[in-house]
Design an enzyme around this catalytic site. Structure first.
Site, PDB file in Angstrom:
ATOM      1  N   LYS A  74     -26.355  24.466 -46.377  1.00  0.00           N
ATOM      2  CA  LYS A  74     -27.509  23.514 -46.016  1.00  0.00           C
ATOM      3  C   LYS A  74     -28.832  23.911 -46.247  1.00  0.00           C
ATOM      4  O   LYS A  74     -29.623  22.959 -46.503  1.00  0.00           O
ATOM      5  CB  LYS A  74     -27.236  22.878 -44.444  1.00  0.00           C
ATOM      6  N   ASP A 110     -27.804  14.648 -39.910  1.00  0.00           N
ATOM      7  CA  ASP A 110     -27.138  15.429 -38.686  1.00  0.00           C
ATOM      8  C   ASP A 110     -27.873  14.941 -37.413  1.00  0.00           C
ATOM      9  O   ASP A 110     -27.033  14.521 -36.303  1.00  0.00           O
ATOM     10  CB  ASP A 110     -27.095  17.009 -38.604  1.00  0.00           C
TER      11      ASP A 110
HETATM   12  P1  NAP Z   1     -26.458  28.249 -36.722  1.00  0.00           P
HETATM   13  O1  NAP Z   1     -27.541  27.804 -37.594  1.00  0.00           O
HETATM   14  O2  NAP Z   1     -25.674  29.386 -37.013  1.00  0.00           O
HETATM   15  O3  NAP Z   1     -27.026  28.321 -35.229  1.00  0.00           O
HETATM   16  C1  NAP Z   1     -26.261  28.747 -34.193  1.00  0.00           C
HETATM   17  C2  NAP Z   1     -27.119  28.708 -32.857  1.00  0.00           C
HETATM   18  O4  NAP Z   1     -26.170  28.893 -31.844  1.00  0.00           O
HETATM   19  C3  NAP Z   1     -28.093  29.744 -32.803  1.00  0.00           C
HETATM   20  O5  NAP Z   1     -29.228  29.004 -32.084  1.00  0.00           O
HETATM   21  C4  NAP Z   1     -27.602  30.947 -32.087  1.00  0.00           C
HETATM   22  O6  NAP Z   1     -28.432  31.726 -31.135  1.00  0.00           O
HETATM   23  C5  NAP Z   1     -26.674  30.348 -31.135  1.00  0.00           C
HETATM   24  N1  NAP Z   1     -25.408  30.982 -30.556  1.00  0.00           N
HETATM   25  C6  NAP Z   1     -24.501  31.349 -31.639  1.00  0.00           C
HETATM   26  N2  NAP Z   1     -23.693  31.985 -30.715  1.00  0.00           N
HETATM   27  C7  NAP Z   1     -24.162  32.089 -29.193  1.00  0.00           C
HETATM   28  C8  NAP Z   1     -23.587  32.700 -28.170  1.00  0.00           C
HETATM   29  N3  NAP Z   1     -22.609  33.512 -28.277  1.00  0.00           N
HETATM   30  N4  NAP Z   1     -24.547  32.405 -27.062  1.00  0.00           N
HETATM   31  C9  NAP Z   1     -25.591  31.601 -27.301  1.00  0.00           C
HETATM   32  N5  NAP Z   1     -26.046  31.320 -28.423  1.00  0.00           N
HETATM   33  C10 NAP Z   1     -25.411  31.453 -29.437  1.00  0.00           C
HETATM   34  O7  NAP Z   1     -25.134  26.979 -36.654  1.00  0.00           O
HETATM   35  P2  NAP Z   1     -25.543  25.618 -36.816  1.00  0.00           P
HETATM   36  O8  NAP Z   1     -25.391  24.954 -38.095  1.00  0.00           O
HETATM   37  O9  NAP Z   1     -26.876  25.111 -36.200  1.00  0.00           O
HETATM   38  O10 NAP Z   1     -24.214  24.666 -35.936  1.00  0.00           O
HETATM   39  C11 NAP Z   1     -24.282  25.095 -34.176  1.00  0.00           C
HETATM   40  C12 NAP Z   1     -22.973  24.280 -33.849  1.00  0.00           C
HETATM   41  O11 NAP Z   1     -23.278  22.775 -34.205  1.00  0.00           O
HETATM   42  C13 NAP Z   1     -21.621  24.505 -34.704  1.00  0.00           C
HETATM   43  O12 NAP Z   1     -20.673  24.924 -33.794  1.00  0.00           O
HETATM   44  C14 NAP Z   1     -21.392  23.570 -35.645  1.00  0.00           C
HETATM   45  O13 NAP Z   1     -20.101  23.323 -36.088  1.00  0.00           O
HETATM   46  C15 NAP Z   1     -21.851  22.457 -34.730  1.00  0.00           C
HETATM   47  N6  NAP Z   1     -22.326  21.245 -35.638  1.00  0.00           N
HETATM   48  C16 NAP Z   1     -21.529  20.033 -35.609  1.00  0.00           C
HETATM   49  C17 NAP Z   1     -21.946  18.876 -36.322  1.00  0.00           C
HETATM   50  C18 NAP Z   1     -21.416  17.884 -35.698  1.00  0.00           C
HETATM   51  O14 NAP Z   1     -21.238  16.765 -36.790  1.00  0.00           O
HETATM   52  N7  NAP Z   1     -20.513  17.395 -34.687  1.00  0.00           N
HETATM   53  C19 NAP Z   1     -23.104  18.882 -37.329  1.00  0.00           C
HETATM   54  C20 NAP Z   1     -23.277  20.207 -37.411  1.00  0.00           C
HETATM   55  C21 NAP Z   1     -23.163  21.430 -36.452  1.00  0.00           C
HETATM   56  P3  NAP Z   1     -29.376  32.979 -32.018  1.00  0.00           P
HETATM   57  O15 NAP Z   1     -30.355  32.212 -32.629  1.00  0.00           O
HETATM   58  O16 NAP Z   1     -29.790  33.786 -30.687  1.00  0.00           O
HETATM   59  O17 NAP Z   1     -28.386  33.811 -32.821  1.00  0.00           O
END
Ligand code: NAP
Length: 297
Positions: A74, A110
């Site tokens: 992305k 999103d």
């Molecule tokens: P990303 O860019 O990798 O960001 C992940 C975030 O989660 C960061 O803020 C990270 O914190 C935090 N995190 C990860 N593991 C953690 C833990 N064990 N404890 C606390 N915080 C944690 O991922 P993303 O693209 O934003 O996606 C995030 C989630 O949203 C994913 O599960 C994805 O599948 C979901 N999502 C869903 C949709 C939908 O349509 N439903 C759309 C987009 C995304 P740090 O900065 O501290 O590492």
């Protein structure tokens, strides 16, 4: 679905890696059938950024309506578009590309998808409200931009790594004229979470049977809306805790459907068509069910 494909059928698809469990082809093809749109949506698994560049340049010369972009591309897609909508640029990520007269125009659906699903399932509008946003990654960025555009009163970005939350705020702050923005480390966020009208989990915590939660159940309260972007499982530990606390719970499947439907809205815009969210939701739920049965074998 295959028999309706002909020499004029347009293309659409999703670029990402891995794509084994993507629900997008099922959702989109069901929508196109329902709308009578002569198009087909396929998975486009791309293993790395070098391959992404080649695939995107091939798409330019093929009859694509547009395509979606998912993890991990992305952010990289931002630099491969000819034009990027302001909200996607601010979010720092593109999840939807419109192929228009040979040009690639990037969008991010999103954040708007999240707020549309919350509104649809609970009647909640973010305008004038207090929000606790858990996470500061790509999905949180898109959600924050949508919240600012919707004129939320206050958004607290709660993240394990506070510096990442601060970077996100720095990017969006100048555009947040009517929204107060703050960052809070997760272990200091009780007041922000408890006083929020809407709590959003934008982290992967709670996925695939994990019993983890980003914040303790005791911080949730009656009357709140609690939305989880995670949709595997449909009811995460956070959503179960929300219901137990008397809050309204919204799972991530509605967001997935809404962000995909908004892509179709962009691509089919010339016809004034609106993607059928209900049809796409049924297809996504069926896809999840099939995957669960497969996993049980
Ligand atoms: P990303 O860019 O990798 O960001 C992940 C975030 O989660 C960061 O803020 C990270 O914190 C935090 N995190 C990860 N593991 C953690 C833990 N064990 N404890 C606390 N915080 C944690 O991922 P993303 O693209 O934003 O996606 C995030 C989630 O949203 C994913 O599960 C994805 O599948 C979901 N999502 C869903 C949709 C939908 O349509 N439903 C759309 C987009 C995304 P740090 O900065 O501290 O590492």
């Amino acid at each position: 679905m295959a028999p309706r494909i002909n020499g004029r059928t347009k293309l659409a698809g999703v670029i990402g890696w891995p794509l084994d469990h993507t629900l997008s082809p099922a959702m989109h093809n069901a929508a196109y059938d329902h709308m009578g749109l002569d198009a087909v949506y396929v998975p486009l698994p791309v293993p790395n950024e070098a391959a992404l560049v080649r695939v995107v340049s091939a798409i330019r010369v093929l009859p694509f309506l547009g395509f979606n972009v998912t993890m991990p591309f992305k952010q990289a897609m931002l630099g491969l578009c000819d034009e990027v909508a302001a909200q996607a640029r601010l979010a720092g990520a593109v999840n939807t590309v419109h192929c228009s007269d040979g040009r690639l125009i990037g969008y991010n659906t999103d954040g708007r998808g999240l707020l549309e699903s919350v509104a649809e399932e609970t009647g909640f509008s973010a305008e004038g409200k207090r929000i606790a946003l858990l996470g500061a990654g790509g999905a949180a960025g898109a959600a924050l931009v949508a919240m600012v555009v919707t004129r939320a009163a206050r958004v607290a970005v709660v993240n394990r790594t506070k510096e990442r939350a601060e970077e996100l705020l720095a990017r969006v702050a100048d555009h947040a004229r009517t929204t107060e923005l703050v960052t809070v480390a997760t272990d200091e966020a009780q007041d922000e979470v408890s006083s929020a009208d809407l709590v959003v989990n934008a982290t992967p915590v709670g996925m695939n049977g994990s019993m983890e939660m980003v914040v303790p159940a005791g911080w949730l309260r009656p009357g709140q809306v609690v939305a989880d972007m995670v949709y595997r499982p449909a009811v995460t530990p956070l959503l179960r805790a929300a219901v137990d606390a008397g809050a309204k719970a919204v799972g991530g499947l509605g967001m997935l459907v809404a962000q995909g439907a908004m892509s179709v809205d962009i691509w089919a815009d010339a016809d004034g068509a609106r993607a059928p969210r209900d049809v796409m939701r049924v297809a996504a739920e069926e896809g999840l069910g099939v995957q669960r049965e497969g996993a049980g074998k």
